[in-house]
Design a protein around this motif. Sequence first.
Motif, PDB file in Angstrom:
ATOM      1  N   MET A 112     -13.525 -31.248 -20.333  1.00 19.29           N
ATOM      2  CA  MET A 112     -12.227 -31.933 -20.374  1.00 19.29           C
ATOM      3  C   MET A 112     -11.899 -32.532 -19.015  1.00 19.29           C
ATOM      4  SD  MET A 112      -9.779 -29.637 -22.890  1.00 19.29           S
ATOM      5  CE  MET A 112     -10.091 -28.015 -22.187  1.00 19.29           C
ATOM      6  N   ARG A 113     -12.135 -31.773 -17.959  1.00 22.57           N
ATOM      7  CA  ARG A 113     -11.855 -32.280 -16.613  1.00 22.57           C
ATOM      8  C   ARG A 113     -12.773 -33.441 -16.261  1.00 22.57           C
ATOM      9  NH1 ARG A 113     -10.910 -26.169 -14.295  1.00 22.57           N
ATOM     10  NH2 ARG A 113      -8.621 -26.187 -14.467  1.00 22.57           N
ATOM     11  N   ARG A 114     -14.015 -33.351 -16.640  1.00 27.12           N
ATOM     12  CA  ARG A 114     -14.964 -34.428 -16.351  1.00 27.12           C
ATOM     13  C   ARG A 114     -14.541 -35.737 -17.025  1.00 27.12           C
ATOM     14  NH1 ARG A 114     -19.032 -31.924 -18.039  1.00 27.12           N
ATOM     15  NH2 ARG A 114     -19.291 -32.945 -20.062  1.00 27.12           N
ATOM     16  N   LEU A 115     -13.905 -35.621 -18.176  1.00 25.82           N
ATOM     17  CA  LEU A 115     -13.455 -36.808 -18.901  1.00 25.82           C
ATOM     18  C   LEU A 115     -12.099 -37.308 -18.414  1.00 25.82           C
ATOM     19  CD1 LEU A 115     -14.588 -35.690 -22.448  1.00 25.82           C
ATOM     20  CD2 LEU A 115     -15.485 -37.665 -21.186  1.00 25.82           C
ATOM     21  N   GLY A 116     -11.514 -36.637 -17.431  1.00 23.90           N
ATOM     22  CA  GLY A 116     -10.297 -37.140 -16.800  1.00 23.90           C
ATOM     23  C   GLY A 116      -9.030 -36.387 -17.131  1.00 23.90           C
ATOM     24  N   ALA A 117      -9.113 -35.323 -17.915  1.00 20.78           N
ATOM     25  CA  ALA A 117      -7.909 -34.544 -18.227  1.00 20.78           C
ATOM     26  C   ALA A 117      -7.571 -33.593 -17.089  1.00 20.78           C
ATOM     27  CB  ALA A 117      -8.114 -33.749 -19.510  1.00 20.78           C
ATOM     28  N   GLU A 118      -6.289 -33.372 -16.877  1.00 25.58           N
ATOM     29  CA  GLU A 118      -5.819 -32.290 -16.011  1.00 25.58           C
ATOM     30  C   GLU A 118      -5.699 -31.047 -16.893  1.00 25.58           C
ATOM     31  OE1 GLU A 118      -2.204 -33.597 -13.962  1.00 25.58           O
ATOM     32  OE2 GLU A 118      -2.845 -35.649 -14.434  1.00 25.58           O
ATOM     33  N   VAL A 119      -6.377 -29.989 -16.556  1.00 26.35           N
ATOM     34  CA  VAL A 119      -6.407 -28.796 -17.405  1.00 26.35           C
ATOM     35  C   VAL A 119      -5.641 -27.665 -16.734  1.00 26.35           C
ATOM     36  CG1 VAL A 119      -7.854 -27.122 -18.606  1.00 26.35           C
ATOM     37  CG2 VAL A 119      -8.633 -29.495 -18.365  1.00 26.35           C
ATOM     38  N   ILE A 120      -4.700 -27.082 -17.474  1.00 24.01           N
ATOM     39  CA  ILE A 120      -3.905 -25.955 -17.012  1.00 24.01           C
ATOM     40  C   ILE A 120      -4.199 -24.767 -17.920  1.00 24.01           C
ATOM     41  CG2 ILE A 120      -1.561 -25.070 -16.672  1.00 24.01           C
ATOM     42  CD1 ILE A 120      -0.679 -28.013 -16.250  1.00 24.01           C
ATOM     43  N   LEU A 121      -4.594 -23.659 -17.335  1.00 16.52           N
ATOM     44  CA  LEU A 121      -4.903 -22.461 -18.111  1.00 16.52           C
ATOM     45  C   LEU A 121      -3.659 -21.584 -18.227  1.00 16.52           C
ATOM     46  CD1 LEU A 121      -8.417 -21.528 -16.665  1.00 16.52           C
ATOM     47  CD2 LEU A 121      -7.842 -23.022 -18.585  1.00 16.52           C
ATOM     48  N   HIS A 122      -3.385 -21.156 -19.467  1.00 19.82           N
ATOM     49  CA  HIS A 122      -2.187 -20.337 -19.693  1.00 19.82           C
ATOM     50  C   HIS A 122      -2.390 -19.481 -20.927  1.00 19.82           C
ATOM     51  CE1 HIS A 122       2.095 -19.251 -19.755  1.00 19.82           C
ATOM     52  NE2 HIS A 122       1.956 -19.311 -21.071  1.00 19.82           N
ATOM     53  N   GLY A 123      -2.130 -18.202 -20.802  1.00 20.11           N
ATOM     54  CA  GLY A 123      -2.032 -17.317 -21.952  1.00 20.11           C
ATOM     55  C   GLY A 123      -3.356 -16.839 -22.515  1.00 20.11           C
ATOM     56  N   PRO A 124      -3.285 -15.879 -23.446  1.00 19.16           N
ATOM     57  CA  PRO A 124      -4.494 -15.251 -23.978  1.00 19.16           C
ATOM     58  C   PRO A 124      -5.173 -15.999 -25.107  1.00 19.16           C
ATOM     59  CG  PRO A 124      -2.569 -14.185 -24.900  1.00 19.16           C
ATOM     60  CD  PRO A 124      -2.059 -15.202 -23.915  1.00 19.16           C
ATOM     61  N   ASP A 125      -4.476 -16.962 -25.728  1.00 13.36           N
ATOM     62  CA  ASP A 125      -5.098 -17.683 -26.843  1.00 13.36           C
ATOM     63  C   ASP A 125      -4.525 -19.095 -26.936  1.00 13.36           C
ATOM     64  OD1 ASP A 125      -2.605 -17.514 -28.189  1.00 13.36           O
ATOM     65  OD2 ASP A 125      -3.205 -15.749 -29.324  1.00 13.36           O
ATOM     66  N   LEU A 126      -5.084 -19.868 -27.873  1.00 12.99           N
ATOM     67  CA  LEU A 126      -4.703 -21.275 -28.011  1.00 12.99           C
ATOM     68  C   LEU A 126      -3.213 -21.441 -28.273  1.00 12.99           C
ATOM     69  CD1 LEU A 126      -5.249 -24.327 -28.437  1.00 12.99           C
ATOM     70  CD2 LEU A 126      -5.850 -23.774 -30.806  1.00 12.99           C
ATOM     71  N   ASP A 127      -2.653 -20.605 -29.122  1.00 16.15           N
ATOM     72  CA  ASP A 127      -1.256 -20.808 -29.499  1.00 16.15           C
ATOM     73  C   ASP A 127      -0.287 -20.444 -28.381  1.00 16.15           C
ATOM     74  OD1 ASP A 127      -1.240 -21.854 -32.305  1.00 16.15           O
ATOM     75  OD2 ASP A 127      -2.536 -20.127 -32.557  1.00 16.15           O
ATOM     76  N   ALA A 128      -0.669 -19.509 -27.521  1.00 11.93           N
ATOM     77  CA  ALA A 128       0.141 -19.256 -26.328  1.00 11.93           C
ATOM     78  C   ALA A 128       0.089 -20.451 -25.390  1.00 11.93           C
ATOM     79  CB  ALA A 128      -0.356 -17.998 -25.620  1.00 11.93           C
ATOM     80  N   ALA A 129      -1.090 -21.030 -25.240  1.00 11.13           N
ATOM     81  CA  ALA A 129      -1.219 -22.245 -24.422  1.00 11.13           C
ATOM     82  C   ALA A 129      -0.419 -23.387 -25.025  1.00 11.13           C
ATOM     83  CB  ALA A 129      -2.691 -22.621 -24.284  1.00 11.13           C
ATOM     84  N   LYS A 130      -0.426 -23.474 -26.349  1.00  5.99           N
ATOM     85  CA  LYS A 130       0.310 -24.554 -27.023  1.00  5.99           C
ATOM     86  C   LYS A 130       1.813 -24.421 -26.818  1.00  5.99           C
ATOM     87  CE  LYS A 130      -1.011 -25.887 -31.170  1.00  5.99           C
ATOM     88  NZ  LYS A 130      -1.142 -25.971 -32.655  1.00  5.99           N
TER      89      LYS A 130
END
Length: 319
Positions: A112-130
């Motif tokens: 994702m970062r290589r394709l130009g996205a800024e990536v922020i890590l948060h939470g234990p699973d996808l829905d917490a990140a969402k």
Amino acid sequence: MNITSLSPARIAEARHQIPPVFRGSALRTSPDLDRHLGLSLWLKDETDNPIRSFKGRGTSLFVARDLSEGSTLVAASAGNFGQGLAYAAVRAGHRVIVFAAETASPLKIEAMRRLGAEVILHGPDLDAAKAEARAFAADKDFRFVEDGAEPAIAEGAGTIALEITEALPPLDAIFVPLGNGALATGMGSWLRHRSPQTRIVAVAAMGAPCMAHSFAASQPLETLSVNTIADGIAVRVPVPFAVTSMRDTVDEVVLVSDELILEAMRLVRRHLGRVVEPAGVAGLAGLIQKQQDYAGSRVASVLCGANLTPQQIAAWLPD
């Protein structure tokens, strides 16, 4: 544009709006695999493109249809959706911020970062990140993009079914991986229109059953946790638009174990020489579970992602 349902007409138009690099994917067959399963099987291989998954179809269509110039987009992703959004949107001049779980695949984060996205890590699973992504977008007045909630993303995925119906004789059934629902509902929308005799079976992971429960109840039902190797379909909180869309686009939802998913991965490698990630073979796992019901039938599924680390390949696909 306030769209409340999916449209086969828009799916037909979409093929002209999606970049050629994501269209026309191969249909793979194996006589040995057919004999093993006792039926005729075609696998639509969505892994030979720059992001190695089907997500580029829907994200490209969404960017082409729904965005004003220079938007800032915020999304959550296990990795493949974020790659698709970055590939399409950054090239078109938009800023992309993706929230991912702290447990997300390092390979997918880097992609994702290589394709130009800024990536922020948060939470234990996808829905917490969402949930964090949604709050962040609202606070900054940025455009929140939710996989499964945007009609264009599902309709882009629906072009897979369009290509299948153009290339193959009428099918008895198609088995489709089920995560946030864009793939199953988009393909189901087209098949209802073009091949109404085809049974549409969506396949979720036993360790992530919220979409199956929601389909059975005809309303969104959350689960407390997820536990599956198939990170691409590890959904805990269902998307209401997708749940509603499934009523008219899906006949059945089945749940498969991680063991069946691993069996499907190994069959694909043995018979087709393809290395596909767990979520990418969930449809085939569902077919294996129900193969006795489809003996002698004409069936298709989708290989929808192939982003694996070397460590995962070694653990799940030993030589």
